[in-house]
Write a protein that holds these residues in place. Sequence first.
Motif, PDB file in Angstrom:
ATOM      1  N   LEU C 419       0.832  -1.208   0.000  1.00 18.63           N
ATOM      2  CA  LEU C 419       0.000   0.000   0.000  1.00 18.63           C
ATOM      3  C   LEU C 419       0.869   1.260   0.000  1.00 18.63           C
ATOM      4  CD1 LEU C 419      -2.594  -1.269   2.592  1.00 18.63           C
ATOM      5  CD2 LEU C 419      -2.982  -0.886   0.169  1.00 18.63           C
ATOM      6  N   HIS C 420       2.119   1.102  -0.373  1.00 20.52           N
ATOM      7  CA  HIS C 420       3.054   2.219  -0.220  1.00 20.52           C
ATOM      8  C   HIS C 420       2.637   3.434  -1.018  1.00 20.52           C
ATOM      9  CE1 HIS C 420       5.112  -1.390   1.046  1.00 20.52           C
ATOM     10  NE2 HIS C 420       5.953  -0.631   1.719  1.00 20.52           N
ATOM     11  N   LEU C 421       2.501   3.278  -2.337  1.00 20.89           N
ATOM     12  CA  LEU C 421       2.160   4.447  -3.153  1.00 20.89           C
ATOM     13  C   LEU C 421       0.766   4.972  -2.817  1.00 20.89           C
ATOM     14  CD1 LEU C 421       4.764   3.806  -4.661  1.00 20.89           C
ATOM     15  CD2 LEU C 421       3.618   4.530  -6.745  1.00 20.89           C
ATOM     16  N   PHE C 422      -0.125   4.036  -2.503  1.00 17.98           N
ATOM     17  CA  PHE C 422      -1.461   4.454  -2.097  1.00 17.98           C
ATOM     18  C   PHE C 422      -1.375   5.362  -0.865  1.00 17.98           C
ATOM     19  CE2 PHE C 422      -5.457   3.920   0.174  1.00 17.98           C
ATOM     20  CZ  PHE C 422      -6.372   4.131  -0.836  1.00 17.98           C
ATOM     21  N   SER C 423      -0.498   5.018   0.058  1.00 15.69           N
ATOM     22  CA  SER C 423      -0.318   5.848   1.261  1.00 15.69           C
ATOM     23  C   SER C 423       0.240   7.225   0.915  1.00 15.69           C
ATOM     24  CB  SER C 423       0.650   5.174   2.229  1.00 15.69           C
ATOM     25  OG  SER C 423       0.004   4.160   2.928  1.00 15.69           O
ATOM     26  N   HIS C 424       1.103   7.291  -0.097  1.00 21.75           N
ATOM     27  CA  HIS C 424       1.651   8.592  -0.470  1.00 21.75           C
ATOM     28  C   HIS C 424       0.554   9.575  -0.865  1.00 21.75           C
ATOM     29  CE1 HIS C 424       5.676   6.530  -1.905  1.00 21.75           C
ATOM     30  NE2 HIS C 424       5.403   6.325  -0.634  1.00 21.75           N
ATOM     31  N   THR C 425      -0.579   9.052  -1.344  1.00 21.83           N
ATOM     32  CA  THR C 425      -1.664   9.940  -1.782  1.00 21.83           C
ATOM     33  C   THR C 425      -2.489  10.437  -0.603  1.00 21.83           C
ATOM     34  OG1 THR C 425      -3.369   8.227  -1.987  1.00 21.83           O
ATOM     35  CG2 THR C 425      -1.899   8.542  -3.880  1.00 21.83           C
ATOM     36  N   GLN C 426      -2.086  10.150   0.610  1.00 25.94           N
ATOM     37  CA  GLN C 426      -2.903  10.380   1.806  1.00 25.94           C
ATOM     38  C   GLN C 426      -4.145   9.504   1.773  1.00 25.94           C
ATOM     39  OE1 GLN C 426      -3.484  14.727   1.622  1.00 25.94           O
ATOM     40  NE2 GLN C 426      -2.158  14.866   3.409  1.00 25.94           N
ATOM     41  N   GLY C 427      -4.044   8.355   1.062  1.00 27.39           N
ATOM     42  CA  GLY C 427      -5.173   7.433   0.988  1.00 27.39           C
ATOM     43  C   GLY C 427      -5.513   6.872   2.360  1.00 27.39           C
ATOM     44  N   LYS C 428      -6.793   6.716   2.598  1.00 26.92           N
ATOM     45  CA  LYS C 428      -7.226   6.164   3.894  1.00 26.92           C
ATOM     46  C   LYS C 428      -7.225   4.642   3.820  1.00 26.92           C
ATOM     47  CE  LYS C 428      -8.415  10.073   6.007  1.00 26.92           C
ATOM     48  NZ  LYS C 428      -7.217  10.728   5.416  1.00 26.92           N
ATOM     49  N   LEU C 429      -6.903   4.010   4.947  1.00 26.05           N
ATOM     50  CA  LEU C 429      -6.866   2.557   5.013  1.00 26.05           C
ATOM     51  C   LEU C 429      -7.927   2.067   5.986  1.00 26.05           C
ATOM     52  CD1 LEU C 429      -2.989   2.107   5.310  1.00 26.05           C
ATOM     53  CD2 LEU C 429      -4.375   2.196   3.236  1.00 26.05           C
ATOM     54  N   THR C 430      -8.424   0.866   5.727  1.00 25.86           N
ATOM     55  CA  THR C 430      -9.330   0.253   6.702  1.00 25.86           C
ATOM     56  C   THR C 430      -8.683  -1.037   7.195  1.00 25.86           C
ATOM     57  OG1 THR C 430     -10.466  -0.929   4.938  1.00 25.86           O
ATOM     58  CG2 THR C 430     -11.431   1.154   5.675  1.00 25.86           C
ATOM     59  N   TRP C 431      -9.000  -1.395   8.415  1.00 26.11           N
ATOM     60  CA  TRP C 431      -8.415  -2.603   9.010  1.00 26.11           C
ATOM     61  C   TRP C 431      -9.337  -3.785   8.747  1.00 26.11           C
ATOM     62  CZ3 TRP C 431      -4.095  -4.560  10.408  1.00 26.11           C
ATOM     63  CH2 TRP C 431      -4.041  -5.673  11.261  1.00 26.11           C
ATOM     64  N   PHE C 438      -4.286  -4.234   6.735  1.00 27.15           N
ATOM     65  CA  PHE C 438      -4.927  -3.007   6.262  1.00 27.15           C
ATOM     66  C   PHE C 438      -5.270  -3.179   4.793  1.00 27.15           C
ATOM     67  CE2 PHE C 438      -2.736  -1.134   9.935  1.00 27.15           C
ATOM     68  CZ  PHE C 438      -3.755  -0.348  10.453  1.00 27.15           C
ATOM     69  N   LEU C 439      -6.403  -2.604   4.390  1.00 26.69           N
ATOM     70  CA  LEU C 439      -6.791  -2.592   2.987  1.00 26.69           C
ATOM     71  C   LEU C 439      -7.047  -1.153   2.567  1.00 26.69           C
ATOM     72  CD1 LEU C 439      -9.203  -5.668   2.821  1.00 26.69           C
ATOM     73  CD2 LEU C 439      -6.877  -5.495   1.911  1.00 26.69           C
ATOM     74  N   PRO C 440      -6.896  -0.868   1.268  1.00 29.20           N
ATOM     75  CA  PRO C 440      -7.087   0.513   0.814  1.00 29.20           C
ATOM     76  C   PRO C 440      -8.552   0.916   0.847  1.00 29.20           C
ATOM     77  CG  PRO C 440      -6.664  -0.958  -1.036  1.00 29.20           C
ATOM     78  CD  PRO C 440      -6.470  -1.764   0.202  1.00 29.20           C
ATOM     79  N   ALA C 441      -8.803   2.177   1.230  1.00 24.48           N
ATOM     80  CA  ALA C 441     -10.168   2.723   1.171  1.00 24.48           C
ATOM     81  C   ALA C 441     -10.125   3.937   0.238  1.00 24.48           C
ATOM     82  CB  ALA C 441     -10.659   3.068   2.558  1.00 24.48           C
ATOM     83  N   ALA C 442     -10.476   5.112   0.752  1.00 22.18           N
ATOM     84  CA  ALA C 442     -10.590   6.280  -0.134  1.00 22.18           C
ATOM     85  C   ALA C 442      -9.252   6.964  -0.352  1.00 22.18           C
ATOM     86  CB  ALA C 442     -11.564   7.275   0.488  1.00 22.18           C
ATOM     87  N   THR C 443      -9.084   7.581  -1.511  1.00 22.67           N
ATOM     88  CA  THR C 443      -7.923   8.420  -1.780  1.00 22.67           C
ATOM     89  C   THR C 443      -8.376   9.672  -2.505  1.00 22.67           C
ATOM     90  OG1 THR C 443      -5.954   8.644  -3.157  1.00 22.67           O
ATOM     91  CG2 THR C 443      -7.490   6.912  -3.775  1.00 22.67           C
ATOM     92  N   PRO C 444      -7.723  10.805  -2.237  1.00 21.31           N
ATOM     93  CA  PRO C 444      -8.105  12.033  -2.954  1.00 21.31           C
ATOM     94  C   PRO C 444      -7.660  12.030  -4.410  1.00 21.31           C
ATOM     95  CG  PRO C 444      -6.321  12.477  -1.400  1.00 21.31           C
ATOM     96  CD  PRO C 444      -6.722  11.051  -1.205  1.00 21.31           C
ATOM     97  N   GLU C 445      -6.796  11.100  -4.800  1.00 19.76           N
ATOM     98  CA  GLU C 445      -6.296  11.082  -6.175  1.00 19.76           C
ATOM     99  C   GLU C 445      -7.169  10.210  -7.062  1.00 19.76           C
ATOM    100  OE1 GLU C 445      -3.996  12.999  -7.202  1.00 19.76           O
ATOM    101  OE2 GLU C 445      -2.968  13.624  -5.357  1.00 19.76           O
ATOM    102  N   GLN C 561      -5.387  -3.202  16.281  1.00 20.13           N
ATOM    103  CA  GLN C 561      -4.279  -2.599  15.526  1.00 20.13           C
ATOM    104  C   GLN C 561      -4.547  -1.152  15.104  1.00 20.13           C
ATOM    105  OE1 GLN C 561      -5.152  -5.727  15.440  1.00 20.13           O
ATOM    106  NE2 GLN C 561      -3.431  -7.084  14.957  1.00 20.13           N
ATOM    107  N   PRO C 562      -5.751  -0.845  14.573  1.00 21.20           N
ATOM    108  CA  PRO C 562      -5.960   0.543  14.128  1.00 21.20           C
ATOM    109  C   PRO C 562      -5.851   1.563  15.266  1.00 21.20           C
ATOM    110  CG  PRO C 562      -7.809  -0.852  13.468  1.00 21.20           C
ATOM    111  CD  PRO C 562      -6.892  -1.702  14.265  1.00 21.20           C
ATOM    112  N   GLU C 563      -6.105   1.109  16.502  1.00 19.28           N
ATOM    113  CA  GLU C 563      -5.979   2.031  17.638  1.00 19.28           C
ATOM    114  C   GLU C 563      -4.512   2.282  17.978  1.00 19.28           C
ATOM    115  OE1 GLU C 563      -8.224   0.207  20.825  1.00 19.28           O
ATOM    116  OE2 GLU C 563      -9.901  -0.138  19.448  1.00 19.28           O
ATOM    117  N   VAL C 564      -3.682   1.372  17.579  1.00 17.06           N
ATOM    118  CA  VAL C 564      -2.242   1.544  17.835  1.00 17.06           C
ATOM    119  C   VAL C 564      -1.617   2.359  16.703  1.00 17.06           C
ATOM    120  CG1 VAL C 564      -0.083   0.322  18.297  1.00 17.06           C
ATOM    121  CG2 VAL C 564      -2.255  -0.626  19.091  1.00 17.06           C
TER     122      VAL C 564
END
Lengths: 417, 96, 981
Positions: C419-431, C438-445, C561-564
């Motif tokens: 999820l590296h590049l997805f994270s660079h977009t400030q993409g949101k992740l869900t657990w 973690f899996l990808p959710a929304a991204t502004p891109e 995990q998401p709380e950590v």
Amino acid sequence: MSRFSALSLLKHSLSGHKNWSKQWPDSQPKAEYDVIIVGAGGHGLGAAYYLSSQHGITNVAVIDKGWLGGGNTGRNTTIIRSNYLYDESARLFDHSVDLWENLSQELNYNVMYSRRGCLMLAHTVHDVQSFKRHIHSNRLNGVDNRWLTTEECKEFVPCLNTSRDARYPVMGGALQERAGTARHDAVAWGYARGAAARGVDIIQNCAVTAIRRNPDGSVAGVETSKGFIKARKVGVSAAGHTSVVMQTAGVNLPLESYPLQALVSEPVKPIFPCVVMSNAVHAYISQSDKGELVIGSGTDQYTSYSQRGGLPLIEHTIAAITEVFPIFNRMRMLRKWGGIVDVTPDRSAIISKTPVGGLYVNCGWGTGGFKATPGAAHTFAWTIAKDEPHPINAPFTMERFRTGRLIDEAAAAAVAH
Amino acid sequence: MLLIHCPYCDETLPEAEFTYAGEAHIVRPLDPSAQTDEQWETFMFIRRNPKGPHYERWRHLHGCARYFNAVRDTVTDKFLTTYKAGEPRPDLESLK
Amino acid sequence: MTRVPGKGRVDLSQPVEFTFDGKTFRGGKGDTVASALLANGVHLMGRSFKYHRPRGPVAAGSEEPNALIGTRRGPGRYEPNTRATVQEIWQGLQTNSQNKYPSLKFDIGAVNDAAYMMFSAGFYYKTFMWPKNFWHKVYEPFIRAAAGLGVSPTEEDPDTYASRNLHCDVLIVGAGPAGIAAAKAAAGQRVVLVDENAEAGGTLLSEPQAVIDGVPAWDWLASELAALKAAGVKVMTRTTAIAYYHQNMVGLCERLTDHLPTLPADTPRERLWRVRAKQVILAQGALEKPLVFNGNDRPGVMLAGSAQTYLNRYGVLVGKMPVVVTSHDSAWYAAFDLQKAGAKVQAIVDLRGTVRDDLLAEAKLLGIPVKLSHTVTATSGRLRIRSVRVNPTSPGKVGARVEIACDALLMSGGWTPSLHLFSHTQGKLTWDAGRTTFLPAATPEDCVIVGASAGAWGIEAALRAGAAAFGGTAPTVEHDRTGSGVSQVELPTDLNAGRAKAFVDYQNDVTAKDLRLAVREGMSSIEHVKRYTTNGMATDQGKLSNINGLNIAADALNRRQPEVGLTTFRPPYTPTSFGAFAGYHRGTHFEVTRKTQIDSWAAENGAVFEPVGQWRRAWYFPKTGETMDAAVLRECRSVRAGVGIFDASTLGKIEVVGPDATEFMNRMYTNPWAGLKPGRCRYGLLLGEDGYIRDDGVIGRMSQDRFHVTTTTGGAARVLNMMEDYLQTEWPDLNVWLTSVTEQWSTIALNGPHAAKLLAPLVEGVDLTDEAFPHMSCVECTVAGMPARLFRVSFTGEIGFEVNVPAPMGRALWEVLWKAGQQYGITAYGTETMHVLRAEKGYIIVGQDTDGTVTPHDAGMSWAIGAKKPDFVGKRGMARPDLVAKGRKQLVGLLTEDRSRLEEGAQIVFDPDQPIPMKMVGHVTSSYLSDAVGQPIALALVEGGHDRMGQTVHIPMPDRTIAAKITGAVFVDPENARLKL
């Protein structure tokens, strides 16, 4: 708080490290505090530490919307120096360096203050004039800083490119030997541990949404994501987010927040002995104890809270580094990141009372707040405790933007003619 | 690197062609000498610095060289709109 | 040799020899250093960071944390920390292991391993504080020397680097099944498909058993890639998408030569691509998770999927008698493949109590012993694993151990989406708690993430997701391998977990007990845990360690995990050469060097240059053997006694034109302009709105509606920008046009008593007399047959002319003047002489005598202010309390009592006997030897200086204190008599 020592480390290693206690508890807010500090970075935690250790004020909470030390404290290139031009700045930053020198012992926490020297390179005649002005001013202020010739620069940093044919040849440099670096996270953790041991509550993951005021205008407390918390005094030390917090109290500040980027290389064995800064080519670099080259970039041109930052700036920064240190061209960038810095019109900080009674602010550190951590925290605590500035931070008022009595380090560096 | 729509050229172009020029809709007083020190401080230095939509100025330096205004979200860096200098401040609601 | 005939894609008919630690090894075309060494039975390739533990490759791709080597191609071409699993071999490649002394097999640093209980997480924060000065002198140098992995290059890099921009409709990152299917479905659009590997194909390269649309996977891959290329898809291999920026800009690094035996001419080593895509498809796949158990780091312990890759892609059997330990189905397939290739799999140890029947049946068929509900509790073997300690488990209990001899241990803890590049977009992740990921959710891109990086396992699922991104349909797949698993923290053990060497971050030697210690000490966020232990901060940036670290920290904290939290992935995706970022901007190309038309003449005539802004300017013109001081004194003397010629072309020039030009000038500059007649000039002063001096220059009124404005060399762009800002946004009512003409004109200054005599014969259309063309005049005329704007101005105090001609004619005019000037002993002078001469006259240099905190009054230039004007930029700012207060620093002259030369920047005090810190009252802004004055002169800003004429101030220097007398700032010809003919 159990004391750290080589002996305690040995003792705990024999018991499998099972008996270490928490360095600070993760506190929940009480209904009321004497002082609330907004922002649990080095500056905020440090202020709480000095309030409790030097002013006997222990009913204190430090509140942060994230985890402590997670803002600019944990995102900077950790350069410490005090070779500033103006008396006001030199005093504040040198006060910090004095505190840095004893901080590990004071906090019983090794913050790894590494006095390895900071060399600022002069690449133009104008740089030479400007740096010599700094050196002379520093000398008469009792701040160490001395001129190195090109050859002496090369001797101090052997991998420096001192070719006369360079696009920006090195014409000499200003060396402050007392300057250096420190382990940024340890500063936040050490202050947190010291403050918590004296009774300060550290409340993480609790966003301050507004500062509430009494009918007489003075501060009443803070609204947070965990409810209202009453306070006699509130000190705001929230870096890039300060102006948003202060506006909720009706205080408008001369601040703008910009994204600032930094990066590290893959780790290598020691090759780079000190800190080198070059204003002309826009680069600064040191090597961490872990072996990574730590490189500072600039701010993007637009204000932002996104922490993303653009590629062109990184391209320029690395080009600048390899221009000055060509041997690093085949090194690799491991990681880059962004922070949000709050910048004032004269590039100097504000550590000040505000028009709101009981509300204090420590902000505007721009790209240079880490080095000031102990000094800023110490004088901010003083200002809060006594409701009047310490002589060292007295010039760093909000009023200077009205009167014009600026502390304009950026202007003093001036521009090419 | 942002992509920016120049309202004069009516083209969306890379940030490298543009320079940022600070908060928009700060009008220089017609008679500065009549301003108090506080008013002058506000004009010169006090900025909104919002976390969210920001009215700001850009200049299409390496293009038409015109100054224009924009609304950009400082959290996402997304432009909500750009408009010509002199046009009224757009209503944020209308941009959603 | 452990190469399996008939397996893999390496071409052994093209043997390739390379060296590792000086010993020659042989591999084939297509091998990486790691696959070739493994094929030679070498697992030991490196030492870890802290404990110097012997390590071999744990992975087969860019996520490798252990097998880092130095790579060399002759002088200047060395790089440390290269991943052996990525570096392709070529004939003559030299490689070496790192972080060891004296040798990889016997490394003294391994004593740290014995004392590992002392070196727990954060140990250095707790010690090394006594005695205080030992930190600087003893502890830190020791720590620094111990840290770091490889050694830095020490020579200049002879290679070149390039960069390009690319615009496309679709950028697809990852050329595995998902990426290929997406590229195919996006037919008709401009598609770019990139992959970090040497070959496209991703998973398909490791899974040749799959049959796609009835065709074996590798055949399908070859025909699909050919079809894509034929359809115009740009397929880029050895190209890593390193970072995802705003609005779908993705940075790529393409490696062009690191795999070639001989370097092609004129080819860059790497190329940085800035891709702007309308849409981005992220198909980066997934990374396998290691299992965390005591001894999980010995050479020979490897991810099961990687062992499968070594076998199927490289034809290398990583062990002849491997054991498999897993909590996920996928490792079973690795066991099957190795068994079929001739290995004797000693056991499949699965943490789970139940496993799919078809897997059990296949294992039975192949004769592989299976141990369900078993754990691994230890391993043995110093430089290579020798055995593994296996125990049965039941809830809450661990049974009696058995030792199983082995030469490799293949592990799998399941898979983590990339999820590296997805994270660079400030993409949101869900657990996803079920899959512990973690899996990808929304991204502004505008970006779609598909395949394993979105959590879809298996080739068919990947093909389907890729095709679906563009509404395409996917082929069917036979012999696909999908599966599921159960995530683990540390494996259950009967040994003391507090002493276990169960590694989470291999390279940084972070163990599970370190993570738990961090939590015990109050580190409650994953960012704290990471920073306290350095988990995830090694050169793989947590690709293998982040998720295990998070699971263990969450377990220790007893929180989800998401709380950590999730540590944010930062660019670049993999470490990227500095050279690629610097690109073309090296050496003389680091920044543009602006040169005037006359620069070449200066170079030919021995000028020494200085950089001023982007310009290079002639600094002085030394004769053979002449020092700078001597040259400057000679140049000064020649100008004051004869005539000097100076290249002033770098001065900024702006043309201000229009009916409202005068009003505009009135508002911008401090001076009044209405009374200036056409054909006359005036010195103009420009302030900022804060009231401080920003720029200055002589301004000529060429006609009623046309001003020729000059600015400082460095200030030209800034001044034009400021003018445009006011004109466009504050005063759009003014009818004025602004044009930068800096580069339209070459400007040559002639100064000295003979200047008019020299110039007059060459000028047509104007008499150079005081009456017809007095000081501060300007005119358009012809000079030496060239159209010119001629100014009679002086920055030296001598009779002076500035001749502007169309830029390309600059050198021609210079040569005409030079020739004509020979009879007057004409002397070329540089910026230093210009500075001296102007200082003798008290003319300021903005930026040297002013510094952004100086008002016109401070600079003694109240005369330049149009007092009657209602407003100009800076008028209100100048009236602020501090700017009108007493005791401001004011510009004065200084003459030293001992006739020594002051240093520019030296500080001034009134009382030289005070202790440090001293009260400083100003500084020396300019200081020169002066032939005209007969002693050195200086300009200085001094507190209340204008009221202190004749007083003595002191300049304390390191070796002595210099006394100086305050004088006026004008040292030469205060009456300006010399300006008259």
